[in-house]
Scaffold this motif. Structure first.
Motif, PDB file in Angstrom:
ATOM      1  N   TYR A 267       0.823  -1.214   0.000  1.00  0.00           N
ATOM      2  CA  TYR A 267       0.000   0.000   0.000  1.00  0.00           C
ATOM      3  C   TYR A 267       0.861   1.271   0.000  1.00  0.00           C
ATOM      4  O   TYR A 267       0.347   2.379  -0.173  1.00  0.00           O
ATOM      5  N   LEU A 268       2.183   1.128   0.201  1.00  0.00           N
ATOM      6  CA  LEU A 268       3.093   2.284   0.114  1.00  0.00           C
ATOM      7  C   LEU A 268       3.803   2.343  -1.240  1.00  0.00           C
ATOM      8  O   LEU A 268       4.643   3.216  -1.461  1.00  0.00           O
TER       9      LEU A 268
ATOM     10  N   PHE B  72      -0.193   8.495  -3.007  1.00  0.00           N
ATOM     11  CA  PHE B  72      -1.545   8.596  -2.441  1.00  0.00           C
ATOM     12  C   PHE B  72      -2.105   9.967  -2.811  1.00  0.00           C
ATOM     13  O   PHE B  72      -1.492  10.996  -2.519  1.00  0.00           O
ATOM     14  N   ILE B  73      -3.276   9.995  -3.463  1.00  0.00           N
ATOM     15  CA  ILE B  73      -3.891  11.258  -3.874  1.00  0.00           C
ATOM     16  C   ILE B  73      -5.276  11.357  -3.253  1.00  0.00           C
ATOM     17  O   ILE B  73      -6.071  10.422  -3.341  1.00  0.00           O
TER      18      ILE B  73
ATOM     19  N   ASP C  41     -10.270   8.391  -2.219  1.00  0.00           N
ATOM     20  CA  ASP C  41      -8.823   8.373  -1.965  1.00  0.00           C
ATOM     21  C   ASP C  41      -8.221   7.264  -2.834  1.00  0.00           C
ATOM     22  O   ASP C  41      -8.728   6.136  -2.834  1.00  0.00           O
ATOM     23  N   VAL C  42      -7.152   7.574  -3.567  1.00  0.00           N
ATOM     24  CA  VAL C  42      -6.568   6.564  -4.463  1.00  0.00           C
ATOM     25  C   VAL C  42      -5.053   6.469  -4.274  1.00  0.00           C
ATOM     26  O   VAL C  42      -4.405   7.443  -3.887  1.00  0.00           O
ATOM     27  N   ILE C  43      -4.508   5.278  -4.554  1.00  0.00           N
ATOM     28  CA  ILE C  43      -3.044   5.088  -4.541  1.00  0.00           C
ATOM     29  C   ILE C  43      -2.639   4.682  -5.952  1.00  0.00           C
ATOM     30  O   ILE C  43      -2.988   3.599  -6.429  1.00  0.00           O
ATOM     31  N   VAL C  44      -1.926   5.583  -6.646  1.00  0.00           N
ATOM     32  CA  VAL C  44      -1.502   5.330  -8.028  1.00  0.00           C
ATOM     33  C   VAL C  44      -0.177   4.562  -8.001  1.00  0.00           C
ATOM     34  O   VAL C  44       0.803   5.035  -7.414  1.00  0.00           O
ATOM     35  N   PRO C  45      -0.121   3.352  -8.605  1.00  0.00           N
ATOM     36  CA  PRO C  45       1.083   2.509  -8.483  1.00  0.00           C
ATOM     37  C   PRO C  45       2.337   3.128  -9.091  1.00  0.00           C
ATOM     38  O   PRO C  45       2.263   3.952 -10.011  1.00  0.00           O
ATOM     39  N   ARG C  46       3.473   2.697  -8.550  1.00  0.00           N
ATOM     40  CA  ARG C  46       4.786   3.215  -8.955  1.00  0.00           C
ATOM     41  C   ARG C  46       5.026   3.125 -10.465  1.00  0.00           C
ATOM     42  O   ARG C  46       5.512   4.064 -11.087  1.00  0.00           O
TER      43      ARG C  46
ATOM     44  N   ASP D 278      -5.028  -1.629  -4.251  1.00  0.00           N
ATOM     45  CA  ASP D 278      -6.176  -1.936  -3.388  1.00  0.00           C
ATOM     46  C   ASP D 278      -5.674  -2.071  -1.950  1.00  0.00           C
ATOM     47  O   ASP D 278      -5.285  -3.142  -1.502  1.00  0.00           O
ATOM     48  N   GLY D 279      -5.636  -0.962  -1.249  1.00  0.00           N
ATOM     49  CA  GLY D 279      -5.138  -0.975   0.129  1.00  0.00           C
ATOM     50  C   GLY D 279      -5.455   0.352   0.790  1.00  0.00           C
ATOM     51  O   GLY D 279      -5.944   1.280   0.150  1.00  0.00           O
ATOM     52  N   THR D 280      -5.146   0.456   2.064  1.00  0.00           N
ATOM     53  CA  THR D 280      -5.400   1.697   2.800  1.00  0.00           C
ATOM     54  C   THR D 280      -4.081   2.372   3.129  1.00  0.00           C
ATOM     55  O   THR D 280      -3.214   1.774   3.769  1.00  0.00           O
TER      56      THR D 280
END
Length: 371
Positions: A154-155, A159-160, A197-202, A243-245
């Motif tokens: 998840y890191l 994170f946007i 809230d979204v996490i855009v992958p590396r 898919d994570g927090t």
């Protein structure tokens, strides 16, 4: 399928799509680029790794409409080595793609177009636009802090999320690997209200950044809780989201650091870089001794000896010593554009806050090391 395209146009487009394709693939079709020639003229190139997909439309003369898939890396290497200024003929039939330019001819094996997977986007209810320059700034000032540790997946991205700052609607982007944190705040674009809230992958971040160099205006962004799509002129980049927090990073941003160092980031960076020459590869530790308007950087290495350098800075609080990972410190200082940087310190073990000033859009938090 039969089409003619300029070598430069083909090469530029293939350079974008082939970088999405993984070098090692257990599924043969994922090594390929899908080439579609439309009756109205023009080619559509597409590549995917099942998590990330890029589609790009380019100008070409189409004699026979159709579609095929061929090895992305092979076709890219061929296009790279063809003579400059040449016209490239692409003709597909009977399980082969015939490539001809000048005196060169190639016959490459193909796989059926129907086998090529496409990421189903589904509904993307949130849509807004961001200037390409703003998106570049967001990426450049945060991506160095993205974690590469697969266990904390998840890191592994940026994170946007939307938020309020002093009553002002803003969009924030943050990345952290547990040792350092980078955060950028920009004005919230119209249409972003209520976005998830979204996490855009590396990997998506890396491909997006490459494409942004060729975009002048704005980027159209559409997203849902699980997917994001970026419209970049002739190219469309679609990615699954992580898919994570993401942890509540605001808790690690210090607010009570009362010791302030003001310093020229360039001379600070050069000093850190010089003394870190002898730092051990494992720890990369640099000690910073703060005294009234005098900062001494030092490194002690059992294998390589010692190094010390004094750098000028403005500091009036009680003196103390603190240690940092040199590489992490250099990564942050490399993002500072002004002639002065504020380093807000508390003690040798508390997180340190680094920023240009209290008006700057970016801030950084760095955990100290024991040295």
């Amino acid at each position: 399928m039969k089409a003619t395209i300029e070598r430069a146009t083909l090469l530029k487009s293939l350079s974008h799509v082939q970088s999405v394709v993984e070098r090692r693939n257990t599924i043969p079709i994922l090594s390929n680029v899908l080439i579609e020639a439309s009756a109205g003229g023009g080619l559509r190139l597409m590549a995917t790794d099942l998590d990330l997909q890029i589609v790009e439309e380019v100008a070409a003369i189409v004699d026979v409409a159709g579609a095929t898939t061929v090895s992305a890396h092979t076709l890219f290497d061929i296009a790279r080595k063809l003579p400059e200024g040449s016209e490239v003929l692409l003709e597909a039939g009977e399980g082969k793609l015939h490539v001809q330019a000048s005196r060169s001819k190639f016959n490459l094996p193909t796989l059926p177009r129907d086998d090529f997977p496409v990421i189903a986007e589904g509904e993307l209810p949130t849509s807004f636009e961001l200037p390409a320059e703003t998106l570049k700034q967001i990426i450049d000032k945060t991506r160095f802090a993205i974690s590469t540790e697969e266990t904390r997946y998840y890191l592994n991205g940026i994170f946007i999320h939307v938020s309020e700052d002093n009553g002002q609607p803003v969009l924030k982007a943050a990345a952290t690997d547990g040792h350092r944190l980078a955060r950028v705040t920009v004005a919230r674009p119209e249409g972003a209200d209520g976005m998830p809230d979204v996490i855009v992958p590396r990997k998506c971040v890396a491909e997006l950044r490459k494409l942004l160099d060729e975009v002048d205006g704005s980027v159209a962004i559409s997203l849902s809780p699980s997917k994001v799509r970026f419209g970049l002129g002739n190219a469309i980049l679609t990615s699954k989201l992580i898919d994570g927090t993401f942890p509540d990073y605001s808790r690690v941003i210090p607010t009570g650091n009362d010791k302030m160092l003001k310093i020229d980031p360039k001379s600070f960076m050069q000093g850190v870089d010089r003394v870190a020459t002898i730092a051990s590869e494992k720890t990369r530790a640099v000690k910073m001794a703060l005294d009234r308007d005098k900062i001494t950087l030092s490194v002690t290495s059992p294998e390589n000896g010692t190094a010390a350098e004094e750098v000028p800075g403005e500091y009036v609080s009680p003196g103390f010593e603190i240690g940092f990972n040199a590489r992490y410190l250099l990564d942050i200082l490399g993002q500072i554009d002004s002639d002065l940087v504020e380093v807000h310190l508390a003690d040798a073990v508390a997180p340190t806050l680094i920023r240009e000033n209290d008006k700057s859009s970016a801030l950084y938090v760095l955990m100290p090391m024991r040295v």
